[in-house]
Each structure stands twice: as structure tokens, then as C-alpha cells.
Design an enzyme around this catalytic site. Structure first.
Site, PDB file in Angstrom:
ATOM      1  N   ARG A 120      37.537  14.443 -66.393  1.00  0.00           N
ATOM      2  CA  ARG A 120      38.604  15.445 -66.360  1.00  0.00           C
ATOM      3  C   ARG A 120      38.149  16.847 -66.792  1.00  0.00           C
ATOM      4  NH1 ARG A 120      40.780  12.295 -63.523  1.00  0.00           N
ATOM      5  NH2 ARG A 120      42.641  11.041 -63.916  1.00  0.00           N
ATOM      6  N   HIS A 223      48.080   5.151 -55.780  1.00  0.00           N
ATOM      7  CA  HIS A 223      48.469   6.550 -55.923  1.00  0.00           C
ATOM      8  C   HIS A 223      49.289   7.000 -54.714  1.00  0.00           C
ATOM      9  CE1 HIS A 223      45.061   6.325 -58.734  1.00  0.00           C
ATOM     10  NE2 HIS A 223      45.611   7.356 -59.347  1.00  0.00           N
ATOM     11  N   ASP A 297      50.775   2.475 -65.689  1.00  0.00           N
ATOM     12  CA  ASP A 297      49.945   3.432 -64.970  1.00  0.00           C
ATOM     13  C   ASP A 297      50.824   4.658 -64.711  1.00  0.00           C
ATOM     14  OD1 ASP A 297      47.806   4.556 -63.628  1.00  0.00           O
ATOM     15  OD2 ASP A 297      47.478   2.838 -62.319  1.00  0.00           O
TER      16      ASP A 297
END
Length: 972
Positions: A120, A223, A297
Site C-alpha cells: 500500500r 471484488h 472482507d
């Protein structure tokens, strides 16, 4: 009665199996419970609800985003943040800022750092993907990795890292797990993930086993949509849940529930598993007995977000049994719905308290009961250390996997008979791979737009290394071979012995229909700089190869396949710390180099340091000349001057002596009959090599060929064109009369000896040695050393007469000669006597770079062995690396220079052992090796440019000062 007891025993066994030690319980659990109770009794329902949310925070967004987070913390009492993209500096600053806003209860900070903070944050360290780690057989390395990632997380204020991934990747087409999995076997995934968890939690950062109950056999990305897992409950229990059970046994602090449709566990196929009480409560917490934190999640993912409104999803997720809702959307309406549900009796405050208590226990466990702001000083240096690089290197080295090794091609052994080409396939770069390959031998890069032309270009090569390079940007990048690559690979392999090195996910091999013609296959897993460099080293045997394939490639290569290959005693290129040397202390060398350049001691040069066969410092500095047009490159070659003595003449003599073709006690008249009846006839070889033969230091042969009036070269002796009369090339457009070659021999033979016997350094002995070598071998000394040593050692940047072999731009100029040849000397030996021998002398004439010099010196250090070849017996090395006349203060060995006996002499720093050996050269060269410490040092320069009158380098003793700095950098 017995039947009742058996039933009771089975019940108790199942009950015990379903119980786990509370992973959130602190060692001082009484104090932990007191702190939790003290917080909870003063919390409102709204504050408790806020503890259930972990919101998405960025450190690369504007003030509006910061104000948004500010509002969530102060108005809605959000108790947890997950940081996304940004920089470590800004994240730390924002963490301190946001923590300051959360007055009653500090924030629990989460992060997705599967392969480190780099997942990240910019400017942080990237470790390998899990698929790469799955090939490593030493799980203690995985534990070390978990610990180090935990330390990095802790340094930036992260309390829970959402790692490791414990999904078993049994579907090669899985678009979202793939490289993030440790492989396809439950045992390997369990062992690796448990090791990672132990390491990370050992430093106080909570681990997270994800994605429950298993995302490894899906063909869609949660996703983007809701993937389906169509396995029976029995299959899921025996395979997918296996690593989760092992995680629970190991005390993992938290679990992340996945967004999956699993009909065998949840009959409602539209209900994501993260929202299913059957999965989250009944299976995870009751049947498996998990008592740690349960997080969803990301609830912004389509796998969950498509189910209902954000607030409804959030409530359903919590009712299913999750403790923390990760990245929930629409907090205002969610809080309202939670309150309304309490009022309606759909949700109880007791249920909220259960999760809040677990969350607070976790906060205590990570030290938030004694919160202090994060230190912002030295942040980047703390996050990017030498130890990180060392650990990364170990992981990559242990992961490299050999699947096929036909005729024991690997590691490549006989460099003198292998003509090697490299062909790149794939859409990413392979430059670091090629550069490292070239440290070992000559490797030509061959390319063409047309296959027919390429195959024609490859005709002269008997080994073709094919590098398949795919992007290493992130683990989801495509790893597939293109159709063109597949055709080209098979065509090359049909005609040539191929070494295929795959710098991509091993599943890429599934695209290859047959491996019949592909004789050698290496899987290097990733196309990082380090993977490329270490794989190149592995190909040449720098270290053992021991990786095992973590997935299957059809029936061609089963999971666990991996050949173990032993090293070949060749250089490994690594960091100082891997050889027990301090990078920080070794950096003193850089300061000495700055001094050299600032004081114009030389225009530039090369420095190499190795220890115990590991190259730990290999740098170039400055330019070829003071006009600064060409920076020095590692491949540039320098005039070695007198290093020629120990790198050319000496190994040739040692070989003769070892093979009993000459004796050290043999007189010169017996070795060269022309010396019979001369004043040198009874000088023996040992005395010549020890500089103890009463020979003059040198004779300026060239001065006898200069015009007595003009001082220029005489037309009697020289011509501007080559002919039978003038065959010997001395320099550009300068050819010496053929009669003078014999004149040099005669002048030496007839020269007077020094009156007294004693030590006196002399070049003349090496004119004689050259004659002996060429007489015994019946060929010129340059051919002798090339065929006997250089070719098989991989010294492709070492040669006499360098302009015949190298581009002139790669040959560093030595001097602007204004006294003999009257021209710039570039590629022509600086030493006048060697020049008059056509550039091939026993005392001078050799050109090389630091890397090649080091290989030959390392061979000496290793008792005559290098690259799996025994060039000399150890006894031979010892025999020549010995002083024979120390009683008369003669420090020399046979050919080798040795440390000083007379304190006025300074051949070394005075800080090396008596076992050490080496030599220096007039042009500004130096090399030294110490068997006691394992240190090898090479310094090459052209201090004689533009004039040899520049003796600053010599007078400063800076080469030996660097040697001292190297010795003092040893830490163990």
C-alpha cells in the site's frame, strides 16, 4: 453402559476439538479485563457501535478526506481505521492526528500488508509474493519474514496486518488469489502461514487468517462479483479448512470472512458467506471454536455490496457473527439502523458488548492501553534496512526451483566449451538478469523481429538461456505466454540446448504443451531485480538450489518437484552483511574514493571487495579521462601492469612446476640453454621468483632505439607500417624491427648482476619466465593462459592485446606518451619493454577488469579450485605463497608479494596476515588476498593518465588505506 460411556467420550472429544485457547487473552489478563471493563462501563451504545467499524483512510488524499475521517471519529465514534495508499511519513502523521481525536479509546489501525508495507505504501520494502515463498523449504525463514513485516507494521503504528493468506490455490485460473497463496497443498499452506503468523505476532502485531472458509478454488474475483465454491461440506472440511485449523492451534488473533457463495454451507446461494450465520457463527465460532476477532472482507467489494443497501449489509454482517465490519459504507444510516434494530429487539446490546469486548481485548493486547504517539524521525531508514535486503535474498535463493536438468547442464560448468546466448521472451525487462550472467562469462544477447533470422543468429551457440520475463508490478499481473513466445520457444529448443528461466507465476508453464525439447527449466517466480540477479548466479553455481514447486503443472511436474543442485565454488554477489562485514563501516571506502577524485589522483577506477567467496563491494568511480566523456563501467578494462606477473606468468609457471615440467631448484642454463656460460647460468627458478637473483630492477630497452638527436623513435628501428622487417606492433602505426626481439633477450643475458645477493624487485626475471613458459608450452604466453586458465574461469574481460578482443571504448587510456611512442596509449601496453615484445610480456601487458582479476585471485584463495575445476593442488598454492628468504628481510613469496617485514616498506596496510598475498602495478593497480580473513581486494585505476609523473596515488598510500578500511569493516 459401555456404549453410553463411548458416546460420552466421543462427545467430550468433539467438544475439546471445538475449543481453542483465547488468542486475544493477554499474559496479564487480569489487568486486561480490568481495563476493558473500565472502558465499557463508560461507553454509550453509540460509542460501542462505532467500535465495530474499521474505516478506509488514505495518506495520499486531500484535506476533504482528512475532514471526512475526522468526522467519523468525533461524531460516529469509529474505533478502527484501515490505511490504504499513501506514504509512510504521511500515514504516521495522520495516525498521530487521528489517534489524538479518539480521546476515550485509541484507534485500532489495520493494514493490508501481505508482502510488506509496499502493498500500500510507497518507499517501503517489498518482500516476495506467497507463491514464491511456497517454494522455500525452510519455514524458519517464513517466520523471520513474518516477524520483520510485523516490526515494520509496528513502526508505522499498525496493530493488525491482514495477512497471511491461507487460501489453498487449487484453481490455476483463480484471478484474485494466485500468487497470494503459498500453493496448492494444504500442508504447505498451513505450515507457511502458521510460521508467518508466529513471526508477526511475536512482535505484538495481530495476524489475520484469510479468506474464511477458503477462496483458493474460485474462478471469479469477489471484488467484482460473488464467486461460487461448489464443493461438498466434507471436501471443504478436509481441504479448505485445514490451514485455518492449524492457524487456530497456533493462536492466530483474527480471521477475515470471505464474500463467497457456498451452497454446501449456506443454502441461500445469493447470500455471501461473510453475511451467513451458518458460516460465521455456526462453523467458524461454534464448530471450530475460534474465539479471536472476526472481520469481514471489505464491504465495499461487489461480492458483498451487490446484496442489499449498505446499512442492511452492515447489520446482516454483524448479525451473522462478525466483530468488525471492514470498510462499511454509509455509516450514518448504519448507526441509525443498528439503534432501530436494538429498539425492535432484532439486535441486543449484549451481542454488541460481546464484539466490543473482543475488540477492546485486542486493543489492550497491542498496547493501546498505554498508547504513545509514533516517532516520525528516521522513519524511512528504519523501514528499509540492510537486514531487509538480506532476508529477501535468503528467501529468493531458497525459492529458485529447477524442474528439469538434462545431462546435468546446471549449474553451467565448462565455460571454455559453452558458447552462451540469451534470448528474452515476455513483455518485461531482463536487463538485471543479463548483467549478472555476464559477471560469470561472455553471454551474448540475441534478438530479432523474425524467428528465421533469430535461429540463424543462434547457429554459433551451443547453450541458449531463454528468460521469460513478466511484469512484477503486482501479483495479479498476467503471467501468460503469448502465442508468439510459445512458437519461438519451441523452435529455439528444437535446435539448441535451452535453459528456460521463468520469471513469472509457475502456472505460466501450463501454456507449454510439451517440454520434450526444453531440456532445462528453472522457475524463479518473479521478475524483480533481486530474483533476476540471484537466478543468474544460481545458473553458474554460486549457491545451492533447493526450491520445490508449490503447485502442479499437469502431470509433467508434480507439486513438490525440485532438483537439489550443489554449488560450484564460484563468486556469489551479495551484501557485506552476508559475509560478516558491515555496510556502514565499508562505506569508508566511498570516502577514500571521493578523496582520490577530488585530489585528481586518477581520473577513475574500479574497486571490488569479496569475502569468503562473496563479492560484497563492486563499484566504479570517475571517468576514463579527465575530460569526463565516458564514465567508468564495470566492463571497462585497465592496463594491469605488474599484476600480469601473478595473473599470467605465475599460473603458467605453477602449472609447469606442479606437472614436474620445471623444478624450482633448476638452474637457468637447464631451463634456457642460451643462458649457459652466462653470469646467470646458475641462477635458479626459486631465486628469480623471489626477486633474490641479483638481477637489475629493469633495463630501459626503448631508450636505445631513440634518435640521439631528436629523441624520437629511430627510423632504423621503427616503421609506420607493418612488414616482414617490422612485424612487431608497439603502438598505433608504430612497428619495431624484427631484430630487436632477440636483442632484448641478449641484453638481459649479458647484463651485469648486482654485486651483493639480496632482495631487489626486478622485472627482468619475468622476461626470462616468459621465455621459459613459451619454450615449455611451445606457444606464446597469451595463448597459454587463455587456454589453460582464462577461458574456463570465465575471464572474458581479460586479455593481452585488448583491441583485438574489445571495443576501443571499453579500454581505458593509460597515458599521453610524449617520451617514446608520442601518442595516447589506449589498448597498447604502457610498459615500454612489454610494448617492444608486441604487447605480450611476462611482466606486463595484461588488461582486465576488477571482476576478472578477482576470479583468478579467488581461485588462489580457494586452494586452486574455482567453478568446480581444480586448477592447482592446494600444496602448489601453499608452495608459491611462501617466503623462502625471510631471514634476509625478503618479504616476497614465489611470484607473490607478501606483507612487509621491513617497516619502511608499505606493500600493505600492515593489517593483513602473513598468509596474505598479492601485487601492485605501476599504472595504479593493486590486488591482495588474505586466507586468514577471507578478504580479497582489487583496485584498478589509470593514475598514469595523462602522465606517469602523477604519483599522488602512490605517495598517499591510499590503496592500502582502503585495504585497512576493508579489514576494519569485518564484524564477524
Amino acid at each position: 453402559m459401555e456404549k453410553k460411556l463411548l458416546v460420552l467420550a466421543l462427545f467430550c472429544l468433539n467438544f475439546i476439538q471445538g475449543q481453542q485457547v483465547d488468542p486475544l487473552r493477554a499474559e496479564k489478563y487480569v489487568l486486561q479485563n480490568e481495563w476493558v471493563d473500565s472502558i465499557m462501563k463508560n461507553m454509550s451504545v453509540e460509542e460501542k457501535i462505532g467500535q465495530l467499524f474499521m474505516m478506509q483512510a488514505y495518506s495520499n488524499k486531500d484535506l476533504a478526506h482528512e475532514n471526512f475521517i475526522h468526522n467519523l471519529i468525533t461524531k460516529y465514534h469509529v474505533g478502527n481505521l484501515i490505511f490504504m495508499k499513501g506514504t509512510p511519513e504521511k500515514q504516521v502523521a495522520l495516525t498521530n492526528k487521528y489517534q489524538n481525536l479518539s480521546k476515550k479509546v485509541p484507534l485500532l489501525i489495520g493494514f493490508d500488508g501481505e508482502w510488506g508495507l509496499d502493498m500500500r505504501l510507497k518507499n517501503t520494502y517489498r518482500f516476495p509474493w506467497n507463491m514464491t515463498l511456497g517454494a522455500v523449504q525452510d519455514d524458519t525463514l517464513i517466520e523471520r519474514l513474518g516477524k520483520r513485516i510485523g516490526e515494520q507494521c509496528k513502526r508505522v503504528g499498525i496493530h493488525i496486518n491482514f495477512a497471511p493468506v491461507v487460501d489453498i490455490n487449487t484453481n490455476a485460473n483463480n484471478p484474485i488469489i494466485g500468487n497470494r497463496s503459498f500453493g496448492e497443498t494444504k500442508e504447505n499452506v498451513a505450515n507457511k502461514s502458521v510460521a508467518f503468523t508466529k513471526g508477526m505476532q511475536s512482535v505484538g502485531v495481530l495476524a489475520n487468517a484469510k479468506h474464511f472458509p477458503g477462496h483458493g478454488d474460485t474462478s471469479t474475483d469477489s471484488h467484482l462479483t460473488l464467486p461460487s465454491v461448489n464443493f461438498t461440506e466434507r471436501r471443504i472440511d478436509s481441504v479448505e479448512l485445514y490451514p485455518f485449523r492449524k492457524q487456530f492451534d497456533a493462536g492466530v488473533a483474527s480471521v477475515m470472512t470471505a464474500h463467497l457463495s457456498i451452497p454446501s454451507l449456506e443454502p441461500n446461494v445469493d447470500l455471501p458467506s461473510s453475511l451467513s450465520k451458518n458460516v460465521v457463527t455456526n462453523l467458524l465460532q461454534e464448530k471450530l471454536g475460534f474465539e479471536g476477532l472476526v472481520l469481514t472482507d471489505g464491504l465495499n467489494m461487489k461480492g458483498a455490496a451487490n446484496y442489499a443497501t449498505a446499512a442492511e449489509i452492515n447489520l446482516a454482517t454483524f448479525l451473522a457473527g462478525n466483530d468488525i465490519l471492514l470498510i462499511p459504507q454509509d455509516i450514518p444510516n448504519t448507526v441509525k439502523l443498528f439503534i432501530k434494530s436494538i429498539e425492535k429487539g432484532e439486535l441486543t446490546e449484549e451481542r454488541i458488548d460481546k464484539s466490543v469486548r473482543k475488540i477492546l481485548k485486542a486493543k489492550y493486547l497491542v498496547g493501546l492501553h498505554n498508547y504513545t504517539p509514533i516517532q516520525e524521525e528516521n522513519l524511512l531508514s528504519d523501514l528499509n534496512t540492510v537486514q531487509d535486503e538480506l532476508l529477501h535474498r535468503h528467501l529468493i535463493k531458497k525459492s529458485i526451483t529447477v524442474l528439469k536438468n538434462t545431462r546435468e547442464t546446471l549449474p553451467i560448468k565448462k565455460l571454455d566449451v559453452n558458447n552462451i546466448a540469451y534470448v528474452k521472451l515476455g513483455d518485461d525487462k531482463g536487463d538485471d538478469f543479463v548483467n549478472m550472467l555476464r559477471n560469470y562469462t561472455k553471454v551474448d544477447v540475441i534478438s530479432d523481429k523474425h524467428l528465421s533470422n533469430l535461429t540463424k543468429k543462434l547457429e554459433d551457440y551451443n547453450v541458449v538461456i531463454v528468460g521469460f520475463h513478466k511484469s512484477n508490478k503486482h501479483p495479479w499481473k498476467s503471467y501468460k505466454f503469448s502465442n508468439k513466445d510459445l512458437v519461438w520457444l519451441q523452435e529455439i529448443a528444437r535446435n539448441k540446448r535451452v535453459i528456460l528461466d521463468v520469471f513469472a507465476n509457475p502456472y505460466s508453464l501450463l501454456d507449454i504443451k510439451t517440454f520434450t525439447n526444453i531440456e532445462n527449466i528453472i522457475v524463479s517466480y518473479q521478475n524483480s531485480k533481486l530474483a533476476q540477479e540471484l537466478s543468474a548466479q544460481a545458473i553458474f553455481g554460486a549457491f545451492e538450489i533447493s526450491g520445490k514447486l508449490p503447485v502442479s503443472i499437469r502431470n509433467d511436474f508434480q507439486v513438490g518437484r525440485g532438483l537439489i543442485l550443489s554449488p560450484l565454488n564460484r563468486f556469489e554477489y551479495t551484501l557485506p552483511e552476508e559475509a560478516g562485514v558491515s555496510t556502514e563501516k565499508l562505506s569508508v571506502v566511498d570516502r577514500y574514493i571521493d578523496t582520490i577524485l577530488n585530489q585528481r589522483m586518477t581520473p577513475g577506477g574500479q574497486v571490488l571487495v569479496a569475502r569468503h567467496g562473496k563479492v560484497i563491494y563492486h563499484k566504479t568511480f570517475g571517468y576514463q579521462t579527465y575530460n569526463k566523456r565516458r564514465k567508468v563501467k564495470k566492463s571497462d578494462v585497465y592496463d594491469l601492469a605488474s599484476l600480469t606477473k601473478i595473473l599470467a606468468t605465475l599460473p603458467a609457471v605453477m602449472r609447469l612446476e606442479e606437472n614436474k615440467k620445471v623444478s624450482l631448484n633448476a638452474d637457468l642454463k637447464d631451463l634456457l640453454p642460451s643462458y649457459k656460460d652466462s653470469n646467470k647460468e646458475n641462477i635458479n627458478l626459486k631465486d628469480i621468483l623471489s626477486h633474490y637473483a641479483q638481477l637489475k630492477s629493469w633495463i630501459p630497452f626503448y631508450t636505445r632505439t631513440l634518435d640521439s638527436v631528436t629523441g624520437k623513435i629511430s627510423k632504423e628501428y621503427y616503421s609506420t607500417k607493418k612488414s616482414k622487417e617490422f612485424p612487431t606492433k608497439v603502438a598505433k602505426n608504430v612497428y619495431l624491427n624484427k631484430v630487436y626481439k632477440d636483442s632484448i633477450h641478449t641484453i638481459i643475458k649479458d647484463s651485469n648482476l648486482r654485486e651483493r645477493k639480496g632482495y631487489r624487485y626486478s622485472d627482468l626475471g619475468y622476461y626470462i619466465m616468459k621465455d621459459i613458459v613459451e619454450r615449455k608450452y611451445r606457444k606464446s604466453i597469451d595463448n597459454v593462459v587463455e587456454n589453460e586458465f582464462y577461458s574456463s574461469l570465465g575471464l572474458d574481460r581479460t586479455s593481452y592485446l585488448p583491441l583485438k578482443k574489445f571495443n576501443w571504448k571499453d579500454v581505458v587510456p593509460t597515458e599521453k606518451d610524449d617520451y617514446y611512442r608520442n601518442q595516447l596509449l589506449r589498448g597498447y601496453v604502457h610498459d615500454m619493454g612489454a610494448a617492444m615484445q608486441g604487447g605480450v610480456g611476462g611482466h606486463a601487458g595484461l588488461f582486465s577488469n576488477a571482476n576478472d582479476v578477482a576470479k583468478l585471485m579467488q581461485m588462489y584463495l580457494q586452494g586452486g579450485n574455482y567453478g568446480g575445476v581444480q586448477y592447482f593442488k592446494t600444496e602448489t598454492i601453499d608452495k608459491f605463497n611462501k617466503r623462502y628468504y625471510p631471514e634476509v628481510r625478503n618479504r616476497r613469496g614465489l611470484g607473490f608479494d607478501k606483507p612487509q617485514i621491513n617497516p619502511r616498506e608499505k606493500p600493505t596496510c600492515g593489517c593483513v596476515s602473513d598468509q596474505s598475498f598479492g601485487h601492485s602495478g605501476f599504472t595504479g593497480t593493486y590486488t591482495w588476498a588474505d586466507p586468514e580473513t577471507g578478504i580479497l581486494y582489487v583496485f584498478l585505476s589509470n593514475r598514469t593518465y595523462p602522465t606517469m609523473k602523477n604519483k599522488k596515488l602512490v605517495h598517499s598510500n591510499i590503496r592500502t588505506k582502503i585495504q585497512r578500511a576493508i579489514q576494519e569493516s569485518i564484524v564477524n
